[in-house]
Design a protein around this motif. Structure first.
Motif, PDB file in Angstrom:
ATOM      1  N   MET A 163      19.186 -39.655   1.300  1.00 27.08           N
ATOM      2  CA  MET A 163      19.713 -40.963   0.818  1.00 27.08           C
ATOM      3  C   MET A 163      20.227 -41.059  -0.100  1.00 27.08           C
ATOM      4  O   MET A 163      19.981 -40.266  -1.192  1.00 27.08           O
ATOM      5  N   THR A 164      21.335 -41.893  -0.346  1.00 24.07           N
ATOM      6  CA  THR A 164      21.911 -42.405  -1.586  1.00 24.07           C
ATOM      7  C   THR A 164      21.027 -43.275  -2.304  1.00 24.07           C
ATOM      8  O   THR A 164      20.345 -43.988  -1.722  1.00 24.07           O
ATOM      9  N   PRO A 165      21.408 -43.522  -3.684  1.00 21.44           N
ATOM     10  CA  PRO A 165      20.561 -44.418  -4.330  1.00 21.44           C
ATOM     11  C   PRO A 165      20.711 -45.833  -3.601  1.00 21.44           C
ATOM     12  O   PRO A 165      19.694 -46.714  -3.820  1.00 21.44           O
ATOM     13  N   TYR A 166      21.894 -46.152  -3.460  1.00 23.95           N
ATOM     14  CA  TYR A 166      22.055 -47.642  -3.147  1.00 23.95           C
ATOM     15  C   TYR A 166      21.585 -47.641  -1.621  1.00 23.95           C
ATOM     16  O   TYR A 166      20.909 -48.678  -1.511  1.00 23.95           O
ATOM     17  N   ARG A 167      21.528 -46.779  -0.834  1.00 21.23           N
ATOM     18  CA  ARG A 167      21.026 -46.964   0.518  1.00 21.23           C
ATOM     19  C   ARG A 167      19.326 -47.005   0.578  1.00 21.23           C
ATOM     20  O   ARG A 167      18.887 -47.702   1.100  1.00 21.23           O
TER      21      ARG A 167
END
Length: 325
Positions: free
Chosen positions: A242-246
């Motif tokens: 996952m990305t940090p924002y996700r």
């Protein structure tokens, strides 16, 4: 709103929290398939007794029970074998009319076992129920080696579950687990490695999960974690998928879900809860909610309302012979 949900496996799929005894019993009967199940609490039936999460796919379902107070669960007889895995506390199990034994690892319970569970306050047990049953070699003979491999695979699955990208990914990963349980594959065990997450990454994840009023800022998050923005992004992507924002977005949605599950009002203010979590566009919020949890916000509210309307009446009884001495 302060997070009052206990640390619960599969918490993105919270179904019940701060439940009354009647709601609790109605929920576990419905979700476990044990229609004659009963429950007795140690401190009186008027208090909130626990929380429950559940994730189901076509191949099976996983149900996590959390006891807010000590309880006995009796009459547990499903139509097919189920697996039980303790996650916190020291729960106990008794099969048929046998003695109580500590539940220290994965166990197989067959329909004829009609097992009982004793959950002390704070205990957590995962129920794993494949839709197609358990392979015959396991149900008919020695199973220690197979159960050990299964427990490793289930533990790995739970390690990955906080990082489901969305509902489709959760279902895909759950189906992989049940495919392994039904037809074990040595390659699957080897592929499921659960290394400890980098401590810097853990700091970022903790901030996202615990600081409910924090607005996403990658620079701030990277500084808190002790790495550059670029390194944090790729570190999280590599180790969690996952990305940090996700991850930030998913945790905001989970906080709204908790409020919807807890809602006791006649008209749930979904738009208020969404706005409190930073979602300004209700239509976009509803689409994201469905993407992550496989249902609309109104469906989450309706499920608990259905429990409250169903009731279990006099079927909830005291069983003093089962209470702790």
């Amino acid at each position: 709103m302060q997070n009052t949900t206990p640390e619960l496996e599969l918490d993105a799929y919270l179904r019940l929290n701060r439940a009354s005894l009647r709601e609790w019993l109605a929920a576990i009967r419905e979700l476990s398939g044990c229609g004659d199940m009963n429950c007795t609490v140690f401190e009186g039936s008027g208090q909130q007794v626990g929380a429950l999460s559940m994730l189901a796919s076509e191949r099976g379902r996983l149900i996590c029970l959390y006891a807010s107070q000590g309880m006995n669960i009796t009459g547990c007889r499903a139509t097919a074998p189920v697996l039980l895995l303790p996650r916190t506390g020291i729960p106990q199990i008794a099969r048929r009319d046998g003695p109580w034994q500590c539940l220290t690892g994965l166990v197989l319970a067959r329909p004829e076992d009609r097992f009982r569970l004793r959950l002390p306050k704070g205990a957590q047990v995962l129920i794993i129920r494949p839709e197609t049953g358990i392979p015959e070699p396991l149900t008919g003979g020695s199973s220690e080696g197979c159960l050990s491999a299964w427990e490793d695979m289930i533990t790995c699955y739970l390690h990955r579950s906080p990082f489901f990208r969305d509902h489709a990914h959760a279902i895909e990963t759950t189906d992989e687990l049940f495919r392994f349980l039904i037809a074990p594959d040595e390659r699957s065990v080897h592929a499921c490695q659960c290394p400890k997450l980098d401590r810097r990454l853990l700091r970022a994840i903790e901030k996202i999960r615990q600081e409910t009023g924090w607005d996403f800022n990658l620079q701030d998050l990277a500084s808190y974690s002790g790495v550059s923005e670029r390194n944090l992004y790729y570190l999280m992507k590599r180790e969690t998928g996952m990305t940090p924002y996700r991850l930030y977005q998913r945790n905001r949605l989970m906080r709204v879900r908790q409020r919807l599950v807890d809602c006791q009002c006649d008209v749930p203010h979904i738009s208020w809860y969404a706005a409190d979590a930073g979602f300004s566009h209700l239509g976009r919020f509803a689409a994201l909610y469905r993407e992550h949890f496989g249902e609309l916000p109104s469906d989450t509210v309706q499920w608990r309302r259905n429990l409250q309307g169903r009731g279990v009446g006099k079927q909830v009884v005291d069983e003093p012979d089962l209470l702790l001495s």
